[in-house]
Design a protein around this motif. Structure first.
Motif, PDB file in Angstrom:
ATOM      1  N   ARG A  99       0.833  -1.214   0.000  1.00 18.81           N
ATOM      2  CA  ARG A  99       0.000   0.000   0.000  1.00 18.81           C
ATOM      3  C   ARG A  99       0.864   1.259   0.000  1.00 18.81           C
ATOM      4  O   ARG A  99       0.577   2.228  -0.696  1.00 18.81           O
ATOM      5  CB  ARG A  99      -0.941  -0.014   1.209  1.00 18.81           C
ATOM      6  CG  ARG A  99      -2.110  -0.994   1.056  1.00 18.81           C
ATOM      7  CD  ARG A  99      -3.093  -0.929   2.202  1.00 18.81           C
ATOM      8  NE  ARG A  99      -2.554  -1.570   3.390  1.00 18.81           N
ATOM      9  CZ  ARG A  99      -2.435  -1.002   4.580  1.00 18.81           C
ATOM     10  NH1 ARG A  99      -2.805   0.259   4.750  1.00 18.81           N
ATOM     11  NH2 ARG A  99      -1.943  -1.671   5.603  1.00 18.81           N
ATOM     12  N   ALA A 100       1.949   1.222   0.776  1.00 17.52           N
ATOM     13  CA  ALA A 100       2.827   2.401   0.836  1.00 17.52           C
ATOM     14  C   ALA A 100       3.502   2.648  -0.508  1.00 17.52           C
ATOM     15  O   ALA A 100       3.608   3.788  -0.962  1.00 17.52           O
ATOM     16  CB  ALA A 100       3.869   2.196   1.933  1.00 17.52           C
ATOM     17  N   LEU A 106       1.639   7.248  -6.558  1.00 14.08           N
ATOM     18  CA  LEU A 106       0.534   8.154  -6.904  1.00 14.08           C
ATOM     19  C   LEU A 106       0.744   9.568  -6.361  1.00 14.08           C
ATOM     20  O   LEU A 106      -0.117  10.427  -6.517  1.00 14.08           O
ATOM     21  CB  LEU A 106      -0.777   7.578  -6.371  1.00 14.08           C
ATOM     22  CG  LEU A 106      -1.255   6.294  -7.064  1.00 14.08           C
ATOM     23  CD1 LEU A 106      -2.435   5.691  -6.323  1.00 14.08           C
ATOM     24  CD2 LEU A 106      -1.609   6.571  -8.526  1.00 14.08           C
ATOM     25  N   GLY A 107       1.882   9.797  -5.717  1.00 14.42           N
ATOM     26  CA  GLY A 107       2.163  11.126  -5.197  1.00 14.42           C
ATOM     27  C   GLY A 107       1.601  11.391  -3.824  1.00 14.42           C
ATOM     28  O   GLY A 107       1.638  12.521  -3.336  1.00 14.42           O
ATOM     29  N   ALA A 111       0.557  10.011   3.026  1.00  9.11           N
ATOM     30  CA  ALA A 111      -0.226   8.823   3.338  1.00  9.11           C
ATOM     31  C   ALA A 111       0.660   7.578   3.355  1.00  9.11           C
ATOM     32  O   ALA A 111       0.496   6.687   4.200  1.00  9.11           O
ATOM     33  CB  ALA A 111      -1.344   8.649   2.305  1.00  9.11           C
ATOM     34  N   ALA A 112       1.624   7.523   2.423  1.00  2.00           N
ATOM     35  CA  ALA A 112       2.547   6.389   2.379  1.00  2.00           C
ATOM     36  C   ALA A 112       3.372   6.322   3.659  1.00  2.00           C
ATOM     37  O   ALA A 112       3.568   5.236   4.234  1.00  2.00           O
ATOM     38  CB  ALA A 112       3.458   6.501   1.156  1.00  2.00           C
ATOM     39  N   LEU A 113       3.849   7.471   4.136  1.00  2.00           N
ATOM     40  CA  LEU A 113       4.639   7.499   5.373  1.00  2.00           C
ATOM     41  C   LEU A 113       3.801   7.063   6.570  1.00  2.00           C
ATOM     42  O   LEU A 113       4.298   6.370   7.469  1.00  2.00           O
ATOM     43  CB  LEU A 113       5.215   8.891   5.595  1.00  2.00           C
ATOM     44  CG  LEU A 113       6.331   9.321   4.630  1.00  2.00           C
ATOM     45  CD1 LEU A 113       6.645  10.800   4.807  1.00  2.00           C
ATOM     46  CD2 LEU A 113       7.586   8.481   4.837  1.00  2.00           C
ATOM     47  N   ASP A 114       2.518   7.464   6.584  1.00  2.00           N
ATOM     48  CA  ASP A 114       1.629   7.039   7.674  1.00  2.00           C
ATOM     49  C   ASP A 114       1.482   5.524   7.689  1.00  2.00           C
ATOM     50  O   ASP A 114       1.515   4.893   8.754  1.00  2.00           O
ATOM     51  CB  ASP A 114       0.252   7.696   7.517  1.00  2.00           C
ATOM     52  CG  ASP A 114       0.297   9.190   7.823  1.00  2.00           C
ATOM     53  OD1 ASP A 114       1.275   9.639   8.456  1.00  2.00           O
ATOM     54  OD2 ASP A 114      -0.636   9.901   7.396  1.00  2.00           O
ATOM     55  N   VAL A 115       1.318   4.938   6.500  1.00  2.00           N
ATOM     56  CA  VAL A 115       1.187   3.478   6.411  1.00  2.00           C
ATOM     57  C   VAL A 115       2.474   2.803   6.878  1.00  2.00           C
ATOM     58  O   VAL A 115       2.440   1.815   7.625  1.00  2.00           O
ATOM     59  CB  VAL A 115       0.850   3.062   4.958  1.00  2.00           C
ATOM     60  CG1 VAL A 115       0.933   1.542   4.808  1.00  2.00           C
ATOM     61  CG2 VAL A 115      -0.544   3.545   4.585  1.00  2.00           C
ATOM     62  N   LEU A 131      12.029   2.526   1.620  1.00  2.00           N
ATOM     63  CA  LEU A 131      10.967   3.308   0.982  1.00  2.00           C
ATOM     64  C   LEU A 131      10.740   4.625   1.732  1.00  2.00           C
ATOM     65  O   LEU A 131      10.645   5.692   1.110  1.00  2.00           O
ATOM     66  CB  LEU A 131       9.676   2.485   0.937  1.00  2.00           C
ATOM     67  CG  LEU A 131       8.475   3.156   0.275  1.00  2.00           C
ATOM     68  CD1 LEU A 131       8.800   3.585  -1.147  1.00  2.00           C
ATOM     69  CD2 LEU A 131       7.258   2.223   0.286  1.00  2.00           C
ATOM     70  N   ALA A 132      10.678   4.565   3.046  1.00  2.00           N
ATOM     71  CA  ALA A 132      10.469   5.791   3.834  1.00  2.00           C
ATOM     72  C   ALA A 132      11.632   6.765   3.632  1.00  2.00           C
ATOM     73  O   ALA A 132      11.431   7.974   3.476  1.00  2.00           O
ATOM     74  CB  ALA A 132      10.319   5.436   5.308  1.00  2.00           C
TER      75      ALA A 132
END
Length: 815
Positions: A99-100, A106-107, A111-115, A131-132
């Motif tokens: 998901r991240a 998708l930019g 939200a990716a960092l939250d996941v 990734l982070a």
């Protein structure tokens, strides 16, 4: 039309993303076929079909499917489907890392960092950290990126290899916090881990030092290591690595010897210190031997140390001892290169002290199951130190005796090839190669060497020179054998052009042009001949100087595969050889307009070839008009790539106004390539003489710089551009300003060295000497910079400060 504009970039980006996920651990065999289906549908504008393929991919392999589907939707600007994807139950049930990754593409970085902050699975710690880290760096949050790596590094679930990779990334981060503590933590973890051998530890720390070197705090870091070296052996080892990096081997030796003498060294630390000391170039061989012998009982990999010890003994010509040490080595503990070294060293040492029969037996043992190229090199090892013919004759005798036995391995014939080479017996070399290829008919490498040797012998017989003319039957037999060998090679790899060309050359040397042409046509006259085979036949004729005969075959190949850019480029080259330039020009235009399989074909070479032909035939104006017509055509494949290559070629050919015209078009239509285009425009401005316009470009780039490093690099590069255009005065002024504005930054200080080199270029040696001296007046924390400055200083010191006939201190004036 708008969708078509993005299509080729989208497909290219999707291919790159596909490669990133190709090794997904959940790949069940259909991921690749679904992806290919999706990519083909995208290229053909069949977006519904592509969407269906990606949805199937998400079901089949979510870890690969969701990120790829997201990239497709983003690049084709299908925003409605993006929201549907993110809101689907299937996406919400995917693992957090998938998901991240999808959100990041998708930019949706936040939200990716939250996941990622909720990731708990052990197997996701490392990829989630990577990734982070990348997301935070992309956002310009270097401190946060550093902190994320630092946090992950302390996670006990990481493997040693994952921790090492994260550490390498850590030292490359712009934030660069207190690295000494982190380096110590990682080093101690590696030193105490029995599964991590010394070379890996050294590589890890050396790479960290290499990245740190030249950074603002490197000088401080090195001084701290030197201070702590008196009581901490690990600090002494690190300090020694920094000394080696700055070419101060003497200091490195003193540090390591001091560490070796410290009381209470742990086994891991002792391994590091002793091996580093033993391999210093200034350490005497007898001391290195003593150190390696001390290491063998305590080393994590004793067999690797034994190999190093054998190397010391080999250099000392103690060949019996070499053989004894090598005999103790368990090769399973060595890598492929080390195993190869053992085999070669063993045979060379044995050849010096043992009978030829024993060396032959050893070669036979070593050669079992090895490829031809390996054995061919190994077969040279016994002769490395045997220059005398009588010794070579002993090998021939021993080999002949062993080969008469039914249990002899065919690989001994490879040793016979080397032996006969030493004895300069070319006929025997060919015979040995033939015998080996008869025994191993599927060994292509051996067959190729046999064909080369047989061909060389035949060619010499056919064209000379000869002291006495060989009998006709001998010449014919030699040519026939060479032809048979080459035909075997052709049949082994019918798609490779080189054997055909050698066969054609052989027939032509024999005066049989008809057979030479038949060799090429043999490829294309088969009833099942493909377009590629027809093209190969044309290429063979063309390469053999039979270009006129090649034209029809090139045309037939294109008829069978009209999309092939390779076929058209080769036909264009053939037309040029025949002077039919209009036909070549038409093919180039066709390639520009339609590309090859939806992409530009070798666009750099294509633009170069088209321009050189236009220049030769006086059609540069016509070509320019044609290229201008492509600027507004959205149907041109990879139009951005093509226009950039055209603009850069025009810049190289000094058509500055025309180049700028193309760059203007690119800037309007491809804003995502803004920086690349702006840098190219600045280059055009400088060479056009419009330095102020170029400076404005670099000022805008400076405003967008995300860090001090980027800012320094920006202005340093502008100085390099000015110097390349001959504006040394402007470049020197700029570099000196950078060094003054950032006095503590090693990269900025490099501007003094660049300025000194520019002063030399314009004849001002005194000024250059002053700049180099200024650079060396303090510790810059930059080993490479110091090395360059010392070399420059030595060069200046060897030359006269003033040219003959000039007054001291007088300098030549430049603009």
């Amino acid at each position: 039309m708008l969708m078509r504009k993005f299509l080729f970039c989208a497909t290219s980006a999707l291919l790159m993303t596909a490669a990133s996920f190709a090794a997904s651990p959940t790949d069940h065999g259909s991921t690749s076929s679904l992806l290919q289906k999706a990519l083909k549908a995208t290229t053909a504008h069949r977006f519904d079909e592509a969407r269906a393929a990606y949805e199937s991919l998400c079901e089949q392999d979510p870890a690969a499917g969701f990120p790829l589907y997201a990239r497709f939707l983003k690049l084709t600007k299908q925003t409605t489907d993006v929201q549907a994807l993110l809101g689907s139950d299937r996406f919400r049930s995917a693992d957090s890392l998938t998901r991240a990754r999808t959100l990041s593409i998708l930019g949706e970085e936040r939200a990716a960092l939250d996941v990622l902050s909720t990731t708990t699975e052990a197997q996701e710690v490392y990829p989630a950290a990577i990734l982070a880290y990348n997301i935070l760096r992309e956002l310009g949050q270097y401190e946060a990126a550093y902190a994320r790596l630092l946090h992950a590094l302390r996670d006990p679930r990481l493997t040693v290899w994952e921790r090492t990779d994260l550490f390498r990334r850590l030292v490359q981060n712009e934030a660069q916090q207190p690295l000494a503590e982190v380096m110590y933590d990682i080093l101690r973890a590696l030193v105490d881990d029995p599964s991590v051998d010394t070379p890996h530890i050294r590589q890890t720390i050396s790479e960290a030092i290499a990245v740190l070197d030249g950074q603002p705090r490197y000088g401080e870091f090195r001084r701290r290591m030197l201070d702590e070296a008196t009581s901490d052996p690990l600090a002494a080892w690190i300090a020694a690595l920094t000394s080696i990096r700055k070419d101060d081997v003497g200091e490195a030796r003193r540090l390591l010897e001091s560490a070796h003498a410290m009381v209470g060294l742990t086994t891991g630390t002792k391994n590091l210190v002793l091996e580093e000391l033993a391999q210093l170039p200034t350490v005497e061989p007898e001391i290195a031997e003593k150190l390696y012998r001390e290491l063998v009982p305590i080393a994590k990999n004793p067999d690797r140390i034994r190999l190093k010890l054998a190397g010391i003994l080999f250099k000392a010509k103690r060949y019996e001892e070499v053989c004894a040490v090598l005999q103790e080595i368990d090769r399973k503990h060595l890598d492929e290169g080390e195993q190869k070294l053992v085999a070669n060293m063993r045979l060379t040492a044995l050849a010096k002290v043992r009978p030829a029969t024993e060396v032959v037996r050893a070669f036979e043992e070593e050669a079992v199951g090895k490829p031809y190229a390996y054995n061919r090199e190994l077969a040279e090892a016994p002769f490395a130190l045997l220059p005398e013919t009588p010794q070579h004759l002993e090998f021939r005798k021993a080999l002949q005796s062993r080969l008469r036995e039914t249990t002899a391995s065919p690989e001994l014939l490879i040793l016979m090839v080397s032996t006969e080479n030493q004895l300069r017996s070319f006929e025997a070399v060919v015979a040995a190669l033939k015998a080996y290829t008869d025994a191993r008919p599927n060994d292509y490498e051996a067959l190729n060497e046999y064909a080369i040797a047989a061909g060389q012998r035949a060619y010499i017989m056919l064209v000379g020179p000869h002291e006495t003319t060989p009998p006709l039957e001998q010449v014919r037999a030699s040519a026939d054998e060479a032809a048979r060998a080459l035909w075997r090679l052709v049949q082994s790899r019918p798609y490779a052009p080189e054997p055909y060309l050698r066969l054609i050359e052989l027939y032509r040397a024999a005066g049989d042009s008809e057979k030479a042409i038949r060799v090429a046509k043999f490829v294309s006259e088969q009833t099942s001949a493909t377009a590629e085979q027809v093209h190969l036949a044309a290429y063979l004729l063309d390469s053999a100087g039979l270009t006129t005969d090649s034209i029809a075959l090139y045309q037939e190949a294109i008829k069978r595969d009209p999309q092939s850019g390779k076929f058209k480029m080769n036909l264009a080259n053939a037309y040029r050889k025949l002077g039919e330039n209009d036909k070549a020009f038409a093919l180039y235009k066709e390639l520009f307009e339609h590309g090859s399989y939806g992409r530009q074909h070798h666009v750099h070479q294509l633009t170069e070839d088209a321009y050189s032909l236009a220049e030769k035939s006086g059609k540069v104006g016509e070509l320019m008009e044609f290229w201008r017509s492509l600027k507004s055509r959205a149907d041109i494949p990879q139009r951005d790539e093509l226009l950039i290559h055209i603009a850069n070629l025009l810049l190289e050919k000094k058509h500055y106004d025309d180049a700028l015209e193309f760059f203007d078009t690119l800037a309007r239509e491809y804003p995502e390539r803004r920086e690349e285009i702006e840098l190219a425009r600045a280059k055009a401005y400088v060479f056009q003489g419009n330095v102020s316009a170029a400076r404005q470009v670099y000022e805008k780039l400076a405003e967008r710089a995300k860090s001090r490093d980027e800012l320094i690099e920006n202005w340093t590069d502008f100085g390099i551009l000015l110097a390349s255009a001959g504006d040394f005065a402007g470049a020197i002024e700029l570099w000196r300003k950078v060094a003054t504005d950032f006095p503590e930054h090693p990269r900025a200080a490099r501007g003094l060295i660049l300025a000194a080199q520019a002063e030399i270029a314009r004849g001002n040696k005194n000024q250059a000497l002053e700049l180099v001296t200024l650079y060396l007046s303090r510790d810059r924390g930059d080993s490479d910079g110091e090395r360059q400055a010392r070399e420059l200083l030595a060069t200046l010191s060897r030359s006269d400060q003033d040219a003959p006939g000039k007054h001291a201190g007088e300098e030549r004036k430049d603009h």
